[in-house]
Enzyme design. Structure first.
Site, PDB file in Angstrom:
ATOM      1  N   ASP A  13     -57.336 -16.130  14.010  1.00 34.00           N
ATOM      2  CA  ASP A  13     -57.861 -17.489  13.788  1.00 34.00           C
ATOM      3  C   ASP A  13     -58.219 -18.201  15.089  1.00 34.00           C
ATOM      4  O   ASP A  13     -58.155 -19.429  15.158  1.00 34.00           O
ATOM      5  CB  ASP A  13     -56.842 -18.353  13.002  1.00 34.00           C
ATOM      6  CG  ASP A  13     -56.382 -17.657  11.738  1.00 34.00           C
ATOM      7  OD1 ASP A  13     -57.238 -17.104  11.047  1.00 34.00           O
ATOM      8  OD2 ASP A  13     -55.173 -17.667  11.456  1.00 34.00           O
ATOM      9  N   LYS A  16     -63.171 -16.615  16.484  1.00 36.01           N
ATOM     10  CA  LYS A  16     -64.055 -15.503  16.880  1.00 36.01           C
ATOM     11  C   LYS A  16     -65.388 -15.557  16.148  1.00 36.01           C
ATOM     12  O   LYS A  16     -66.408 -15.169  16.686  1.00 36.01           O
ATOM     13  CB  LYS A  16     -63.391 -14.146  16.562  1.00 36.01           C
ATOM     14  CG  LYS A  16     -62.077 -13.928  17.265  1.00 36.01           C
ATOM     15  CD  LYS A  16     -61.451 -12.618  16.853  1.00 36.01           C
ATOM     16  CE  LYS A  16     -60.881 -12.617  15.437  1.00 36.01           C
ATOM     17  NZ  LYS A  16     -59.731 -13.482  15.211  1.00 36.01           N
ATOM     18  N   GLY A  17     -65.355 -16.023  14.887  1.00 36.25           N
ATOM     19  CA  GLY A  17     -66.564 -16.020  14.060  1.00 36.25           C
ATOM     20  C   GLY A  17     -67.700 -16.756  14.742  1.00 36.25           C
ATOM     21  O   GLY A  17     -68.805 -16.240  14.874  1.00 36.25           O
ATOM     22  N   GLY A  40     -60.824 -13.942   7.866  1.00 39.14           N
ATOM     23  CA  GLY A  40     -61.688 -15.034   7.423  1.00 39.14           C
ATOM     24  C   GLY A  40     -62.361 -15.627   8.640  1.00 39.14           C
ATOM     25  O   GLY A  40     -61.718 -16.306   9.427  1.00 39.14           O
ATOM     26  N   HIS A  41     -63.634 -15.312   8.840  1.00 38.00           N
ATOM     27  CA  HIS A  41     -64.360 -15.814  10.005  1.00 38.00           C
ATOM     28  C   HIS A  41     -65.285 -16.947   9.570  1.00 38.00           C
ATOM     29  O   HIS A  41     -66.209 -16.730   8.802  1.00 38.00           O
ATOM     30  CB  HIS A  41     -65.157 -14.682  10.661  1.00 38.00           C
ATOM     31  CG  HIS A  41     -64.266 -13.625  11.254  1.00 38.00           C
ATOM     32  ND1 HIS A  41     -64.703 -12.380  11.593  1.00 38.00           N
ATOM     33  CD2 HIS A  41     -62.949 -13.652  11.550  1.00 38.00           C
ATOM     34  CE1 HIS A  41     -63.687 -11.688  12.085  1.00 38.00           C
ATOM     35  NE2 HIS A  41     -62.618 -12.441  12.066  1.00 38.00           N
ATOM     36  N   GLN A 224     -58.356 -10.464  12.867  1.00 39.39           N
ATOM     37  CA  GLN A 224     -56.976 -10.817  13.202  1.00 39.39           C
ATOM     38  C   GLN A 224     -56.864 -10.992  14.732  1.00 39.39           C
ATOM     39  O   GLN A 224     -57.831 -11.415  15.336  1.00 39.39           O
ATOM     40  CB  GLN A 224     -55.979  -9.775  12.667  1.00 39.39           C
ATOM     41  CG  GLN A 224     -55.837  -9.794  11.147  1.00 39.39           C
ATOM     42  CD  GLN A 224     -56.848  -8.926  10.419  1.00 39.39           C
ATOM     43  OE1 GLN A 224     -57.116  -7.819  10.823  1.00 39.39           O
ATOM     44  NE2 GLN A 224     -57.403  -9.440   9.342  1.00 39.39           N
TER      45      GLN A 224
END
Ligand code: IMP
Length: 434
Positions: A13, A16-17, A40-41, A224
């Site tokens: 979290d 990175k997205g 979850g990005h 992750q």
């Protein structure tokens, strides 16, 4: 310059997205190498929010290709739902997405088996995302997994499915966790999934190596974070794959000699979701303030994230494991209102200084962090896009982290949008992603 890995340097979290989405502009292909739809990005483009779970963030860039590597475990229902959501939002997916024929397939029985590990008395409750990720990787390592290529071969799939399911049902019944799953219906559903994903399936190791040989650039996107890595994280409070840099090679079939740089992504503070030791967790009002300002709630499960102060020894550890060339510091603006900011600069155990990351959760939980207190900057950094425009004390904070960790901070994110980003001129980061 060349092929680069971007991955999380903390417990996931880290943001990175956005970073992958932003810099994928300079690459031809973005490849995910591990994990599944536990990731979850979140990416914001204008007022549109995209939460990507299995598909690499690069898919949002027109003309870029995206690869789901062999190191992933794929729930085809989740993947197809994600493709449909993106396509409904006008993002062309099917012509740009390639799925490894060697990735493993996740079935509803994996979620059922996860209840056993998470719920049974005497088992350590990891606080997983309950997506069945761990049990699917268990099958992979036990050499009884079903891979994408197996799913596409109907005769082989039916045979394999029957034997794998029989074993699972026997175990689930013996443990009293059996749910009445309609195995024939699920098999038919998976045969339908097979027909729908078939056009996107490739030998992606071959595809990536060919592309690299042709001078194309690949960006490897971790999911992750390093402290959730199965080997190097806070075992057993980890995910079931290699989130660290080494996973990019085993999880795609691209050799270490083809990788030109590794970039870590770190928040200006630190968070963790799920159980496990967390030396700098702020259990006082500061943790809550970070959670509220940073909207620190899980992108996949919605769980409140545990929040705490930047941990220098942890970053030094993950920098060594991954060989970071540079790090990106995200969510700097979340700290804007703090009068004082704590930074953990050392660990003590039983009163003695420890310079290595202890291997056991008992020791990590017993760490006494040594803090230094830095002055806050008392003004908004939200959306600032040049280093010189940052308040002086914010620059001092970043310089302090850089000096203490020994790793360059090449990029700073000051908001969720693409343009709310600072790239430091002349940095290694700028050379790697430019
Ligand atoms: P699993 O990956 O669902 O098996 O969960 C194992 C641990 O990894 C749990 O502590 C989860 O909260 C954590 N985890 C898994 N995926 C993510 C992620 O994308 N971000 C943060 N934590 C994660």
């Amino acid at each position: 310059m060349g092929n680069v890995i971007i991955l999380g340097s903390q417990w996931g979290d880290e943001g990175k997205g956005k970073i992958v989405d932003l810099f994928s502009e300079h690459f031809d292909i973005v490849a995910r190498y591990q994990g599944g739809h536990n990731a979850g990005h979140t990416v914001f483009i204008g007022d549109r929010k995209f939460v990507l779970k299995l598909i690499p963030s690069g898919i949002l860039r027109p003309g870029k290709q995206a690869v789901i590597g062999n190191g992933l475990v794929i729930d085809p229902a989740a993947l197809l739902a994600e493709i449909e959501t993106l396509e409904a939002a006008g993002v062309p997916v099917r012509e740009n997405l390639f799925i490894s024929n060697r990735a493993h397939i996740l079935f509803p029985v994996h979620r059922m088996m996860e209840k056993m590990s998470e719920g049974r008395p005497g088992r350590v409750s990891i606080g997983t995302t309950s997506r069945g990720i761990g049990p699917c990787y268990e099958d992979k390592i036990a050499r009884r997994g079903i891979r994408v290529a197996d799913l596409l071969n109907q005769e082989f799939f039916r045979e394999r499915y029957a034997s794998v399911m029989e074993e699972k049902v026997t175990i689930a019944k013996a443990l009293g966790i059996y749910e009445d799953l309609d195995l024939a219906r699920i098999r038919a559903e998976y045969e339908d999934f097979a027909a729908r994903i078939r056009p996107m399936v490739r030998d992606t190791g071959w595809l990536l190596n060919q592309a690299i040989r042709d001078g194309k650039r690949v960006l490897f996107e971790g999911a992750q974070g390093t402290m959730l890595d199965i080997d190097h994280g806070t075992y057993p409070f980890v995910t079931s794959s290699n989130a660290s840099a080494g996973g990019a090679c085993t999880g795609t079939g691209v050799a270490p000699t083809r990788i030109d740089g590794v970039i870590g992504v770190s928040k200006a503070y630190i968070t963790r979701v799920g159980g496990g030791p967390f030396p700098t967790e702020a259990l006082d009002g500061a943790g809550e303030q970070i959670r509220q300002r940073g909207k620190e709630f899980g992108a996949v499960t919605g769980r409140p994230r545990r929040c705490g102060w930047f941990d220098v020894p942890l970053l030094r550890y993950t920098a060594a494991i991954n060989g970071f060339d540079s790090i990106v510091v995200t969510k700097l603006d979340v700290l804007d209102e703090f009068e004082q900011i704590q930074v953990c600069v050392g660990y003590r155990l039983d009163g003695k200084v420890v310079s290595e990351m202890p291997p056991t959760v008992a020791e990590i939980a017993a760490i006494q962090p040594v803090y230094e207190c830095l002055p806050g900057w008392g003004s908004s950094t939200f959306g600032i896009d040049s280093y010189d425009a940052l308040p002086e004390k914010a620059r001092q904070y970043l310089a302090y982290l850089e000096e203490r960790t020994g790793v360059e901070i090449g990029c700073i994110s000051t908001g969720p949008e693409r343009n709310q980003t600072i790239v430091r001129a002349g940095s290694r980061f700028a050379r790697l992603v430019g």
